[in-house]
Design a protein around this motif. Sequence first.
Motif, PDB file in Angstrom:
ATOM      1  N   MET A  94       4.779   5.262   4.237  1.00 48.91           N
ATOM      2  CA  MET A  94       4.689   5.856   2.908  1.00 48.91           C
ATOM      3  C   MET A  94       5.585   6.943   2.244  1.00 48.91           C
ATOM      4  O   MET A  94       5.933   7.701   1.576  1.00 48.91           O
ATOM      5  N   LEU A 117       2.493  11.248 -10.305  1.00 50.09           N
ATOM      6  CA  LEU A 117       0.958  11.505 -11.064  1.00 50.09           C
ATOM      7  C   LEU A 117       1.092  12.317 -10.809  1.00 50.09           C
ATOM      8  O   LEU A 117       0.899  12.844  -9.603  1.00 50.09           O
ATOM      9  N   THR A 128       0.734  -1.401   0.641  1.00 51.89           N
ATOM     10  CA  THR A 128       0.417   0.310   0.339  1.00 51.89           C
ATOM     11  C   THR A 128       0.993   1.685  -0.505  1.00 51.89           C
ATOM     12  O   THR A 128       0.513   1.835  -0.592  1.00 51.89           O
ATOM     13  N   VAL A 178      -5.189  -6.625   9.572  1.00 50.44           N
ATOM     14  CA  VAL A 178      -6.378  -5.199   8.385  1.00 50.44           C
ATOM     15  C   VAL A 178      -5.469  -4.128   9.308  1.00 50.44           C
ATOM     16  O   VAL A 178      -5.352  -3.470   8.724  1.00 50.44           O
ATOM     17  N   PRO A 179      -5.836  -3.618  10.593  1.00 52.51           N
ATOM     18  CA  PRO A 179      -5.547  -2.599  10.763  1.00 52.51           C
ATOM     19  C   PRO A 179      -4.520  -1.541  10.116  1.00 52.51           C
ATOM     20  O   PRO A 179      -3.973  -0.197  10.169  1.00 52.51           O
ATOM     21  N   ILE A 215       1.522   5.096   7.267  1.00 51.44           N
ATOM     22  CA  ILE A 215       1.781   6.555   6.913  1.00 51.44           C
ATOM     23  C   ILE A 215       2.723   6.857   6.944  1.00 51.44           C
ATOM     24  O   ILE A 215       3.893   7.235   6.067  1.00 51.44           O
ATOM     25  N   LEU A 258       2.757   1.937  -3.517  1.00 49.74           N
ATOM     26  CA  LEU A 258       1.716   2.653  -4.558  1.00 49.74           C
ATOM     27  C   LEU A 258       0.972   4.012  -4.254  1.00 49.74           C
ATOM     28  O   LEU A 258       1.138   4.530  -4.959  1.00 49.74           O
ATOM     29  N   ALA A 259       0.759   4.178  -2.617  1.00 50.90           N
ATOM     30  CA  ALA A 259       0.797   5.876  -2.634  1.00 50.90           C
ATOM     31  C   ALA A 259       1.985   6.811  -2.496  1.00 50.90           C
ATOM     32  O   ALA A 259       1.692   7.698  -3.320  1.00 50.90           O
ATOM     33  N   LEU A 296      -2.534  -2.407   8.075  1.00 53.22           N
ATOM     34  CA  LEU A 296      -1.915  -3.018   6.511  1.00 53.22           C
ATOM     35  C   LEU A 296      -1.231  -1.412   5.534  1.00 53.22           C
ATOM     36  O   LEU A 296      -1.166  -1.843   4.770  1.00 53.22           O
ATOM     37  N   ALA A 297      -1.439  -0.263   6.535  1.00 57.15           N
ATOM     38  CA  ALA A 297      -1.832   1.226   5.810  1.00 57.15           C
ATOM     39  C   ALA A 297      -0.495   2.309   7.378  1.00 57.15           C
ATOM     40  O   ALA A 297      -1.032   2.282   8.490  1.00 57.15           O
ATOM     41  N   LEU A 341      -1.713  13.752   5.990  1.00 57.87           N
ATOM     42  CA  LEU A 341      -1.596  12.272   5.846  1.00 57.87           C
ATOM     43  C   LEU A 341      -0.228  12.737   6.709  1.00 57.87           C
ATOM     44  O   LEU A 341      -0.257  12.208   7.705  1.00 57.87           O
ATOM     45  N   TRP A 367       2.385   1.127 -14.585  1.00 58.27           N
ATOM     46  CA  TRP A 367       2.836   0.305 -13.323  1.00 58.27           C
ATOM     47  C   TRP A 367       3.873  -0.479 -13.442  1.00 58.27           C
ATOM     48  O   TRP A 367       4.941  -1.228 -12.487  1.00 58.27           O
ATOM     49  N   PHE A 397       4.006   6.083  -4.852  1.00 60.13           N
ATOM     50  CA  PHE A 397       4.179   6.504  -6.493  1.00 60.13           C
ATOM     51  C   PHE A 397       3.299   7.205  -6.614  1.00 60.13           C
ATOM     52  O   PHE A 397       3.704   8.204  -7.093  1.00 60.13           O
ATOM     53  N   ALA A 398       2.467   7.242  -6.220  1.00 58.45           N
ATOM     54  CA  ALA A 398       1.051   8.448  -6.749  1.00 58.45           C
ATOM     55  C   ALA A 398       1.435   9.389  -6.288  1.00 58.45           C
ATOM     56  O   ALA A 398       1.493  10.586  -7.105  1.00 58.45           O
ATOM     57  N   PHE A 399       2.089   9.578  -5.197  1.00 62.81           N
ATOM     58  CA  PHE A 399       2.965  11.476  -4.766  1.00 62.81           C
ATOM     59  C   PHE A 399       3.853  12.333  -4.859  1.00 62.81           C
ATOM     60  O   PHE A 399       3.818  12.813  -5.707  1.00 62.81           O
TER      61      PHE A 399
END
Lengths: 303, 273, 352
Positions: free
Chosen positions: B151, B97, B86, B142-143, B148, B89-90, B145-146, B109, B177, B92-94
């Motif tokens: 990232m 993109l 996660t 799950v909680p 900041i 990907l984030a 998995l991200a 964030l 990608w 990379f977007a920041f």
Amino acid sequence: MINAKPTLKSTFKALLYLAPLLIITLVFTIWPLISSFLMSFYTKYNYFTNKVSALGGANFVYLWHDPDFHLAVRNTLIFVVIVVPVTVLLSLGIALLLNRINRLASFFRTIYFLPFVTSTVAIALVWNWIFHYNHGLLNQLLSCFGVHPIDWLNNPRYSLIALIIVCIWRELGFNIILFLAGLNNIDRRYYRAASVDGASSKQQLTNITWPLLTSTIVLVTVNAIITSFKVFDQVFALFHGTAGPANADLTMMYYLYQKFYVENQYTVAAASGIVLFGFIAIVTILACWYFRRHAKLLGGNQL
Amino acid sequence: MKKACKNIISYTLLSLGAAVMLLPFIWMLVTSLKTPAEAIVIPKMWLPKTLQWTNYVQAWHAAPFARYYLNSLLVTSVTTLGQLFTSILAAFAFTHLQFYGRRTLFAVLIALMMVPGELLLIPNFVTLAHLHWIDTYAALIVPWLASIFTMFVLRQAFQAQPRSTYYAARIDGANDWQYLWHILVPANRTTITAVAVLQIIGSWNSFMWPLIVTNSDRLRTLPVGLTAFTSEVGTNYPLLMAATLFVILPLLVLYLLLQKYIIAGITKADLKG
Amino acid sequence: MQVKLQDIKLTYEKHHNIFERLNCTFNDGELVALLGPSGSGKTTMLNLIAGLLTPTTGKILFNESDVTKQDVRARNIGMVFQDYALYPHLSVLDNIAFPFKMAHVKKSARRKQAQKLAKLVHVETQLAKLPRELSGGQQQRVAIARALAKDPAILLLDEPLSNLDATLRIELRDEIRRIQQTTGVTTVFVTHDQSDALQIADKIIVLANGQIQQIGTGTELYHHPHNLFVAQFVGTPKINLIPIAEFKPYITPTIPDDILVKATTIGIRSEAVSLNSIEQPVIAKIPAIIEKQNQFGREIRTHICFQTSQLISTAISETTASSQAISVYVLAKGCYLFNRDGECIWAGDEHD
């Protein structure tokens, strides 16, 4: 591509990349953040049905009158006031020593950092054994110096000290690494220039190291404050799932845990969380403000 | 002469400190190899008469440590990998993109990074309870998995990658990608390893969350299992120390192997921001 | 492939009007140099052709078909970046083979093709190494091989020689020429160094301030500069410039009066400043003082003082006399008159 502007299409694509992180953050960070603020104001709350029948400041009033919470605040503050300066000063001293020796520096660094990678709970159990009244290593060692055995874990007068020792022992390594990084960031040329100008090593420390290290000191201090306020694991393991003798080691975090998990008083627990957060925020801001003022006086770099 | 004297003082102080740092580890090790009687004898002896290796076997069977190990391994590896995924990907977007609200979202964030996780404990528990996830692996994983923090560190690294590499890859026929997974990620594997190792440490040692969201023995991770074990063995300290060693050992080994990554990770994360 | 830039206008972020109205054509199979000082827009032009930048208005045509809106990936170009942009974690072979990989070429086939390209650029012995283990020149070669891997219709090189030391620079310069001639690919390279451009390019485009100053061969640029900028930028030592007012009293009546009236500056190449006229047309005989002489490689540079101006001559042989008042001939060939706007209005060698 270089001069590309965001479009709806590119935004959509970026959202796909961001989605996994954003969804998790939304559900498990942003929503609970809002929710815990709200929850602290619920006075009648049924967690099974998630129904709120009344709002108000009753939870905070409860905390205001709860002697246990007073104790938790008092213990936490004492803990922070002792642990933070001692940790910061000790780790700074060790980092300075490590920085001036040539051989074995990385060997020592490895050792000092060891506690940080070990499970807090596990190592607290070892400390529990070391602090043991009859059979513990510490009392045995102290008796060599003629000190009478101390009941570290069952005497309310000493049990907070025991906790403090464990926490300082554990936090040192991490802060030493931060200081070493800060020291490495100081350009060697300053020292060379200073020696050429005839500055003694003590003058170099006060005139170069100290001002240029200010931002690292702030970082380490703030980090130590935040970590110390939230101490829980060590208490739990050191006192086998209790808050120490006569609640002598009841910290705010432990109080929250107890209200929430043992007594199921969610809203009171949430309120205590907010108070804890408030304490951390205030102390952190004060620390930053204090250093900022002094950084100016010392002529160091602005933060 | 003066310098030599100073050096002696430095090394003495550092050695003393190191001894204090190592003491609990050494004491854990020697105790774990003693008989219960040897452990409590006064005056203390450092080494047992014969090394009681059987303590480890006994401790291993005294509680479902194999199960705890598997749980810890599963939770740690899935959270670490998931979090990397996660975050990559984030990040990379920041960095690569174009999208509306990029700065604002990033600022939000970063602000969230300062919120103490403990504040979120209760509402998260409530959320999981409503999802009927309490006492499941999902609750453990799950909680988390991200992150900041992860990232943020990766974003710094991706930002530092020369732009020309990206353009070259695009010209060479790679789409975003493909560029991400063929070039950017492998080229930044040092930083990625660093954050991964920090995450492994955090995940492996995490205690309060697994304690709260698990009830049954079969879902316990090592640290939680260990505290449960303490109440069972009572005063048998050699067994307890042997069990403690189970929990600590994997990370000690990992630390000694990947030391430089861990230290790089900490310094990068905290000082470059 | 022929590339055409049509009425390109480009504005982005803080950079206002990098190009106002740019028109330019690159012919098939040519080796073209984009020459200009830093900030002149050379790299920007390259990025426009590559598709890394999209023009605000205007069209980019590849063989007459409009590719202005086309993505970089679809344009079939090869590009070598100033920092080479090699993938740091991939071996030389994998770097060269990367475009094949993206085109889903089978592993054995792409290895074979990459090896062939490596041979072309002479790095076939370095295949297993990582980029950081290579010298600058070798990295450059790998980057060229990778750019050629797509069999591009046009090859773009951004300052390919600027990071190399002098010897390597000359070696790679010829290498680029050789590779270009072997493959026949239309090639555009950006440089701020005139010697690179003059040595290997078929055609040179001189750029300054986002405008094309002149297009031509090296000879044309040197002997027929269209304006003051080109005259100054091309040629070493730099052209001598003298305000026409100082020079006018000495001018022989070879130059028509109507032109002389419009001129503001005269430019004189160093080889047109001589002690004797050697039976060539002369436009002036001026009084001057020799200040010093330097041996500069094969040539001798003589610094001459004329009124308030400093002149350099390369046509004066070694003399012992310095600080000596002499008369100097200014030959017509190598002299240019420029008007107020910097345009060249008269050139000495057009009137032989």
